[in-house]
Write an enzyme that holds these catalytic residues in place. Structure first.
Site, PDB file in Angstrom:
ATOM      1  N   GLU A 199      -0.427  10.118   6.837  1.00  0.00           N
ATOM      2  CA  GLU A 199      -0.163  11.519   6.521  1.00  0.00           C
ATOM      3  C   GLU A 199       1.047  11.586   5.599  1.00  0.00           C
ATOM      4  O   GLU A 199       2.134  11.162   5.964  1.00  0.00           O
ATOM      5  CB  GLU A 199       0.111  12.312   7.807  1.00  0.00           C
ATOM      6  CG  GLU A 199      -1.115  12.429   8.688  1.00  0.00           C
ATOM      7  CD  GLU A 199      -0.795  13.036  10.058  1.00  0.00           C
ATOM      8  OE1 GLU A 199       0.207  13.759  10.173  1.00  0.00           O
ATOM      9  OE2 GLU A 199      -1.559  12.758  11.001  1.00  0.00           O
ATOM     10  N   ASP A 244       9.147  21.866  12.061  1.00  0.00           N
ATOM     11  CA  ASP A 244       9.632  20.497  12.194  1.00  0.00           C
ATOM     12  C   ASP A 244      10.986  20.420  12.864  1.00  0.00           C
ATOM     13  O   ASP A 244      11.825  21.299  12.702  1.00  0.00           O
ATOM     14  CB  ASP A 244       9.711  19.836  10.814  1.00  0.00           C
ATOM     15  CG  ASP A 244       8.333  19.453  10.308  1.00  0.00           C
ATOM     16  OD1 ASP A 244       7.671  18.652  10.989  1.00  0.00           O
ATOM     17  OD2 ASP A 244       7.909  19.976   9.265  1.00  0.00           O
TER      18      ASP A 244
END
Ligand SMILES: Cc1ncc(COP(=O)(O)O)c(C=O)c1O
Lengths: 258, 401
Positions: free
Chosen positions: A43, A54
């Site tokens: 990814e 995040d």
């Protein structure tokens, strides 16, 4: 052919890494190292200024990449270059919607066509995905579905109806890099998802070690794992010594590849 | 424009708005939307809110004819909608009371909020004290420095302040951290967003709670002047005080609507917060709206002397009103705002917050010797106590504590 349609039947390994981290040229070396282990999936994270889903580690990697002024175009070029000679690994891009939107949705998809097998847009929920999904479908790129412990079964059924590639199961409510793993709860949810789809279910968020990977494999019916923050954290643990970082990545990936 | 009815059920104001959040938050937002729709039909809820508005906040807020300023302008007749007289000193409390009642109804036990100027933080801490809920306030460390009086207020009210060190250490980053907290604590936590920004249903919900400002102002001016105003002016950060004033007038086509943004050191410099005059449409904090961004879609850091306007985004409804030309948006610099801050204090005996000082600055700039015989309502949405140190420093007055 889309490589995500031919993933192995168990112990799938997906590695997340931020593009351009720590610098563009070093990033190329990092990805070469990752690819040399032939993980099932890589990814590629596109750095964004405001990565709201995040945790601190991936945030910091984005910030460092952006400091050396990496552009979306450079990230996409890097991914295209890496594609040559990596025919074992499926390529997935993980990003935030504004990056794609600003680049131009059509243009973005045109450039990643035949290079990238899947796209994860963190802040693009099912309700808003249609215009993008239609174009992706035409280009044989799978829009990967995230499912969280907050997603109830009625909703996951709707989300997974047309899902392709794999299911990204967020193992804990939380941001990337969170650390509590409750295997029983994960397994319960994974089993429920597997009743709703035939594509593999991968567990991400909070997987840090070989022990975690083994435990997921042993205690749950998940088809594999996604590791991200743990790969990036090593750079900071090693006080940003790049040579040692590559060595430690090598050792770590060998361990988690079960 | 007859019968304005935005947003649609997906939270779209024209093409703007929407819900751009991760799947962890999505079920929660849908639930919040449902609960909000339900509560809107609940008479008991409205009664409770009205009672709090009246007896806790001190509503309705006055509509003051600013005679001296009007005389100075030699132009229009200026009225101030005095939301700075509210309990806690700004309009932010209107929204916080609405949201905390909703949080209670939803059975949430922990409250989080972001704050820039600290006004929303103070208002949130206040309602948490009133309702006995634990309160966590995310605030950029730069804002903690320049809004010290409010930091102390929040502490006194029992809130825990979490300094945010990422990015520009101001409002945008505080909102990122609050969203991350929410993703982590979805089950028990209610996020009280302080402006008409963020994902649906926030822009609608916050507008609805703030529209008490415009409803009152409309009744008040009709009573005093026997006609609608010619202009409305309000400052726009995320856009809640402005939407609150504007919304009840949107169907009154003859009323001209003006939003004033903070242009920092100037709209063409890199140090601005004038999102709609200098930005382009993009996605920030869950909604599609104008944002300050570079060619790659990276969000730029905003700059304004006013912490409450120091935000690179804006509520989606303002983007819509701009595009359909129902409202016009202009930028005002730090310097112009500081001058207006001083002028208003001297002329009217009202020390405004730096945020509405931007609206005042535009008024002075655009209406001097103009629009005679017209009436204007300006939203004086906050008082200047919190800004005394910042303003003193900028003006060059030694106000050391
Ligand atoms: C007094 C005052 N006015 C305006 C604002 C800006 O917010 P909004 O545009 O949502 O009204 C703030 C924000 O803190 C404020 O404290």
């Amino acid at each position: 052919m889309n490589k995500l349609d031919h993933l192995p039947s168990k112990n799938i390994l997906s590695l997340f890494m931020t593009c351009g981290f720590p610098t563009l040229s070093q990033s190329k070396k990092v990805f070469h190292e990752l690819l040399s282990h032939q993980p099932d999936i890589i990814e590629f994270g596109l750095p964004f200024s405001d990565p709201m889903a995040d945790g601190p580690v991936i945030q910091e990697s984005s910030k460092i990449a952006l400091k050396s002024k990496i552009t979306t175009k450079q990230s996409l070029n890097l991914i295209a270059q890496l594609k040559k000679g990596s025919d074992k690994t499926a390529f997935v891009i993980m990003c935030y919607l504004n990056t794609v939107q600003k680049y131009g949705i059509q243009k973005f998809i045109k450039e990643i066509k035949n290079i990238v097998d899947g796209l994860i847009i963190v802040d693009l929920p099912f309700e808003e995905e249609k215009p993008i999904k239609n174009i992706l479908d035409k280009n044989n790129i799978h829009l990967i579905k995230l499912i969280s412990p907050m997603t109830d079964q009625k909703r996951s059924k709707r989300l997974l109806k047309e899902a392709k590639g794999f299911v990204y199961y967020i193992s804990a409510t939380g941001i990337t890099g969170s650390n509590k793993l409750d295997y029983q709860e994960i397994n319960k949810n994974v089993l429920a998802l597997k009743k709703q789809t035939k594509i593999p279910v991968l567990v991400g968020f909070g997987i840090k070690s070989k022990k975690d990977v083994m435990a997921i494999s042993k205690n749950t019916k998940a088809d594999g794992v996604i590791i991200g923050s743990a790969l990036i954290q090593k750079y900071f643990d090693l006080k940003m010594n790049f040579t040692s970082y590559i060595i430690s990545l090598r050792k770590f990936i060998k361990e988690v590849k079960i | 424009m007859k019968n304005y009815s935005q947003p649609n059920t997906l939270g779209r104001f024209g093409e703007y708005g929407g819900m751009y959040v991760s799947e962890t938050l999505m079920p929660l937002l849908l639930d919040l939307d449902q609960s909000y729709q339900k509560i809107q039909k609940d008479k008991k809820f409205h009664k409770e809110l009205e009672d709090l508005f009246k007896n806790y906040v001190g509503r309705p807020s006055a509509l003051h004819h600013a005679k001296n300023l009007s005389a100075y302008l030699n132009g229009p007749k200026v009225y101030f909608k005095r939301d700075e007289l509210n309990h806690t000193g700004a309009h932010k409390i209107n929204n916080c009371l609405g949201q905390i009642l909703l949080a209670k109804k939803m059975g949430k036990t922990r409250i989080i909020a972001e704050t820039g100027a600290g006004q929303h933080g103070v208002a949130t801490a206040t309602v948490c004290a009133l309702f006995g809920l634990p309160c966590y306030i995310y605030m950029g460390s730069k804002d903690i420095e320049r809004q010290k009086p409010n930091v102390f207020r929040m502490k006194l009210l029992g809130a825990k302040i979490i300094p945010v060190e990422s990015g520009s250490k101001s409002l945008k980053d505080a909102m990122n951290e609050a969203l991350r907290d929410w993703i982590k604590n979805v089950r028990d936590t209610f996020y009280i967003i302080g402006s008409t920004a963020g994902p649906h249903p926030y822009p609608k919900m916050v507008r609805d709670f703030q529209s008490v400002i415009g409803k009152e102002a409309r009744e008040q001016i009709l009573k005093i002047e026997k006609k609608l105003p010619d202009y409305l002016i309000a400052c726009v950060g995320g856009g809640s005080n402005a939407m609150g004033l504007f919304y009840p007038f949107l169907n009154d086509k003859k009323v001209q609507i003006i939003g004033v943004e903070a242009a920092g050191k100037g709209p063409k410099t890199n140090q601005t917060a004038a999102t709609m005059t200098s930005g382009t449409p993009g996605i920030l904090h869950g909604s599609y709206s104008y944002v300050l961004q570079d060619n790659d879609g990276q969000i730029k850091e905003a700059h304004s002397i006013s912490a409450g306007l120091d935000y690179p985004g804006v509520g989606p409804e303002h983007s819509h009103l701009k595009d359909i030309k129902r409202a016009k948006y202009y930028g005002v610099t730090d310097k112009e705002a500081l001058n207006a801050f001083q002028l208003c204090s001297k002329l009217e005996g009202i020390i405004p917050a730096l945020e509405p000082s931007h609206a005042l600055a535009y008024l002075i700039k655009a209406f001097k010797n103009k629009a005679k015989g017209k009436t204007i309502i300006l939203n004086l949405c906050g008082r200047g106590d919190k800004d005394l140190f910042t303003a003193a420093k900028a003006i060059g007055f030694d106000a050391d504590e």
